[in-house]
Design a protein around this motif. Structure first.
Motif, PDB file in Angstrom:
ATOM      1  N   UNK A   1       1.290  30.443  -2.885  1.00 30.15           N
ATOM      2  CA  UNK A   1       1.563  30.341  -1.882  1.00 30.15           C
ATOM      3  C   UNK A   1       1.643  28.346  -2.403  1.00 30.15           C
TER       4      UNK A   1
ATOM      5  N   UNK B   1      -7.082  36.851   1.072  1.00 35.96           N
ATOM      6  CA  UNK B   1      -7.063  35.239   0.708  1.00 35.96           C
ATOM      7  C   UNK B   1      -5.933  33.809   1.458  1.00 35.96           C
ATOM      8  N   UNK B   2      -6.024  32.923   2.027  1.00 32.28           N
ATOM      9  CA  UNK B   2      -4.974  32.159   2.269  1.00 32.28           C
ATOM     10  C   UNK B   2      -4.828  30.801   2.391  1.00 32.28           C
ATOM     11  N   UNK B   3      -4.279  29.969   2.690  1.00 31.96           N
ATOM     12  CA  UNK B   3      -4.730  28.885   2.133  1.00 31.96           C
ATOM     13  C   UNK B   3      -4.784  27.852   2.564  1.00 31.96           C
TER      14      UNK B   3
ATOM     15  N   UNK C   1      -7.548  27.514  -3.347  1.00 32.38           N
ATOM     16  CA  UNK C   1      -7.376  28.933  -2.726  1.00 32.38           C
ATOM     17  C   UNK C   1      -8.355  28.806  -1.943  1.00 32.38           C
TER      18      UNK C   1
ATOM     19  N   UNK D   1      -4.521  39.085 -10.686  1.00 26.83           N
ATOM     20  CA  UNK D   1      -4.521  38.558  -9.161  1.00 26.83           C
ATOM     21  C   UNK D   1      -4.425  36.931  -8.336  1.00 26.83           C
ATOM     22  N   UNK D   2      -5.086  36.356  -9.040  1.00 26.74           N
ATOM     23  CA  UNK D   2      -5.585  34.821  -8.422  1.00 26.74           C
ATOM     24  C   UNK D   2      -4.531  34.276  -9.110  1.00 26.74           C
TER      25      UNK D   2
ATOM     26  N   UNK E   1      -1.313  34.939  -6.784  1.00 30.43           N
ATOM     27  CA  UNK E   1      -1.818  34.217  -5.523  1.00 30.43           C
ATOM     28  C   UNK E   1      -1.012  32.871  -5.349  1.00 30.43           C
ATOM     29  N   UNK E   2      -1.934  32.180  -6.469  1.00 24.77           N
ATOM     30  CA  UNK E   2      -1.579  30.361  -6.389  1.00 24.77           C
ATOM     31  C   UNK E   2      -0.336  30.841  -6.303  1.00 24.77           C
TER      32      UNK E   2
ATOM     33  N   UNK F   1     -11.838  30.224  -3.023  1.00 28.24           N
ATOM     34  CA  UNK F   1     -12.532  31.354  -3.792  1.00 28.24           C
ATOM     35  C   UNK F   1     -13.743  30.455  -4.045  1.00 28.24           C
TER      36      UNK F   1
ATOM     37  N   UNK G   1      -9.708  39.250  -2.699  1.00 29.53           N
ATOM     38  CA  UNK G   1      -8.675  38.503  -3.073  1.00 29.53           C
ATOM     39  C   UNK G   1      -7.678  39.479  -1.738  1.00 29.53           C
TER      40      UNK G   1
END
Lengths: 356, 368
Positions: free
Chosen positions: A129, B38-40, B16, A121-122, A125-126, B18, B35
């Protein structure tokens, strides 16, 4: 003169005779030795100390002979062993043990812990974005500016021109002695998404700076083995204007992903399949090989390909965050010379081998 | 969650947003974040301990929020608005007897008192790159940045700085030397301050002396130094630059004592263990590395599989928690020779008794 010459010739004949004689004399001694060389070598092998090696034989011919014999013997043994094994295998039939997997560079590689798990997932997401997300969300269309180092010569100019035919929507500009840091803001204001700079050394292209705009990253590659279209054998006709398809091979680690995405974002989203052109970036042991082909389906199973050129090899030197700034930029990855091969720096796919 | 967070010895923030906890003894990394949300703009800019017992981690996010994470409960307990994006990123966080000190890039240093809404504000000048608190005198903070020289502030008398550094003399061409303080640290027991700059200089200032120029200046490498950390033995400093080069510099003469190898990308966070010769580093290459400062060998390397992914690892600041590293050292020692093990334990537990005790307590909790 003649008078003198005669005795000389006589002398030589004499010596020749002597040599012949000696040869004749020697031959009968040597011949039995030659015939029984196998026995002799065996006996010699047993009588010599265990450190005996063929290289200690001082006579070159003899050494060669012995070496050939040794080689033949080895080959014979190998063949016999193989035959024997095959027989055993056939005899056992289905119960035969599985064949040994041969050792190759590829399968001796240590697993790289940075290899990306596609379900992570990470990562998703990375990557969703990061700087390339605008391209992958189909918000932007790539527009590439290709330029060179100052005063390009010969091959570099042609290389740039040919790159521009491979990458759609690419514009080649003369550098005019401008600084990259001054070019970048102008590119951004004109909606360029990439700045590609080809560097040269002694008229041969040897480096490439690939800078994604407007906010990085910047990759620096070493360029080698450039082969231009003219130098290619069995080359097809010049490429068409169609958008090519892109193949990215082996960009599996986290760093590889970023580089792969960088290459993918060079080309427009929807390839024109009518053009049947394909650009390949193949990563093997941290070298990226570029090829450009046209394909044709001959029937359901067979495909013919024809290379269109150019071809070149890239090797990543550094990946920098942000646009080009070699002095104050922060580097995400820098190629450093490794002292131990298994020390483990993260490559695209690292070239690490198990220490034996 | 709670059990997991108590295992962790090193905390790492990511680009990120986290927060990652790493248990070096178990070689595991955990994410403490949802998870889904999450936003930048939650990117971690800076981190600090929320209390002296190291049970709370404060995280300064890009969007101007300061979040409090409890390492005992393993959840975010609090989140407050301490600024917004227009003022720039957080450059420093600190706690002073239940009030929170924040500093942003634009130079606004604020003291948020617990309970009351009134805040004290100091303008420390623009382009701030780092704000640090003096660990022994907690009302003293130092700031510095681009074209913003090192300033020392007393928060009890916020109208004027107690010390402002003076730029070094002009160079041999009689040109002004640019100022760019990238990181600051207070040398304990000596009242001195060490800074590293974006022009690869390391400088030591002595605010107690009348001299406002550095008392020691040295250079390392040719790339901008990003961060520094002071090891437990006082006479040296560890600096890292944008190319991933780490070096231990001697503060007596400013010479390189040794380099630490193995980093592939720029350093963002460096932290030395308060009592042991252990150094944790992290940066853009998405690895957390723990080196021994004695022989400069790599002891642990954690590649946050998800974190990389997730986080670009880029904006990472991290903190090493004293305790568990010790705990984990014990594990390693027991693997080696028994004799050495005993000797080592005796030496390392004495200076850090408090933390050692806490380890034991924590372990008990974990077992329950």
């Amino acid at each position: 003169m003649d008078f003198i010459g005669v005795p000389v010739s006589e002398d030589t004949t004499n010596t020749k005779n002597k040599v012949k004689k000696t040869m004749k004399r020697q031959k009968p001694f040597q011949e039995p030795v030659d015939n029984g060389s196998v026995e002799e070598s065996e006996s010699a092998g047993s009588s010599f100390p265990p450190t005996f090696s063929l290289s200690t034989i001082k006579n070159k011919q003899r050494r060669h002979l012995m070496f050939m014999k040794l080689k033949q013997e080895k080959r014979k043994q190998k063949l016999e062993l193989r035959k024997k094994r095959k027989k055993e295998r056939d005899a056992l039939g289905d119960k035969a043990p599985p064949k040994d997997v041969p050792k190759t560079i590829e399968n001796q590689r240590v697993y790289d812990e940075t290899t990306v798990d596609p379900e992570d997932e990470e990562v998703a997401f990375d990557e969703g974005t990061d700087e390339f997300s605008a391209y992958f969300n189909k918000l932007t269309n790539p527009k590439v500016l290709i330029t060179t180092s100052d005063r390009p010569r010969g091959r570099t100019v042609r290389f740039c021109e040919q790159l521009a035919t491979v990458i759609p929507n690419a514009h080649v500009y003369y550098r005019r002695g401008l600084a990259l840091k001054r070019i970048i803001p102008q590119c951004v204001s004109r909606n360029f998404t990439y700045l590609m700079v080809i560097n040269e050394d002694r008229k041969v292209p040897n480096g490439m700076v690939l800078c994604h705009l407007p906010d990085g990253p910047t990759a620096h590659f070493k360029v080698s083995s450039v082969r231009l279209r003219k130098e290619m054998k069995r080359r097809g006709k010049d490429p068409t204007e169609h958008h090519p398809e892109v193949i990215l091979n082996n960009f599996s680690t986290r760093l590889g992903h970023s580089i792969g995405r960088m290459f993918a974002a060079l080309f427009p989203h929807d390839p024109h399949f009518v053009g049947r052109q394909v650009a390949t970036f193949h990563n093997q042991r941290d070298f990226i090989f570029f090829r450009f082909h046209r394909y044709i389906f001959k029937n359901e199973k067979r495909v013919g390909i024809q290379e269109l050129g150019p071809r070149f090899t890239l090797k990543l030197r550094s990946l920098q965050k942000g646009t080009f700034d070699s002095k104050f930029g922060e580097y995400e990855w820098v190629h450093k010379v490794r002292i131990k091969t298994y020390l483990g720096l993260t490559g695209l796919r690292t070239v690490e081998f198990k220490a034996e | 969650m709670a059990v997991k967070s108590q295992l962790c010895s090193v905390w790492v923030g990511s680009e990120t947003g986290i927060l990652k906890g790493v248990s070096l003894s178990k070689k595991q990394a955990f994410n403490f974040c949802e998870m889904s949300c999450l936003t930048r703009d939650q990117e971690v800019c800076t981190m600090a301990w929320g209390d002296p017992h190291e049970t709370e981690v404060l995280i300064g996010c890009l969007n101007g929020r300061v979040k409090t994470f409890s390492t005992e409960k393993g959840i975010f307990t609090e989140s407050r608005e301490c600024g917004d994006l227009s003022q720039g990123r957080f450059t420093g966080l600190a706690v002073m007897d239940s009030s929170l000190i924040t500093c942003v890039e634009s130079g606004l240093l604020k003291v948020w008192n617990e309970g009351s809404s009134n805040t004290a504000e100091i303008n420390v000048g623009t382009g701030v790159c780092r704000m640090r608190q003096n660990p022994s005198q907690r009302h003293h903070v130092a700031t510095g940045g681009k074209e913003n020289p090192l300033k020392l502030w007393d928060l009890q008398r916020p109208d004027k700085s107690i010390f402002t550094a003076k730029n070094v003399a002009n160079d041999w061409l009689d040109l002004r030397v640019p100022v760019w303080v990238r990181d600051i640290a207070f040398i304990q027991d000596s009242n001195k301050i060490v800074t590293c700059t974006g022009h690869h200089q390391v400088r030591v200032y002595d605010p107690s002396s009348p001299q406002r120029r550095p008392v020691l200046e040295t250079q390392y490498g040719e790339y901008p130094l990003t961060t520094l950390s002071l090891p437990a033995d006082q006479a040296s400093v560890v600096v890292g630059n944008t190319h991933g080069q780490l070096a231990i510099l001697d503060l007596r003469k400013g010479l390189v004592r040794g380099c630490i190898k193995g980093l592939a990308g720029g350093v963002r966070g460096l932290q030395c263990h308060p009592s042991l010769p252990v150094l944790a580093s992290c940066g853009l290459d998405r690895f957390l590395r723990v080196h021994s400062l004695k022989d400069r060998t790599l002891q642990h390397k954690v590649h946050f599989p998800s974190m990389l992914c997730g986080s670009d690892t880029a904006g990472e600041v991290e903190e090493v928690k004293a305790e568990e590293e010790e705990d984990e050292d014990e594990v390693w020692d027991s693997m080696e020779m028994v004799k050495e093990h005993q000797g080592k334990r005796a030496t390392c537990e004495e200076p850090s008794e408090a933390s050692g005790n806490r380890v034991k307590r924590k372990r008990k909790v974990a077992k329950q």
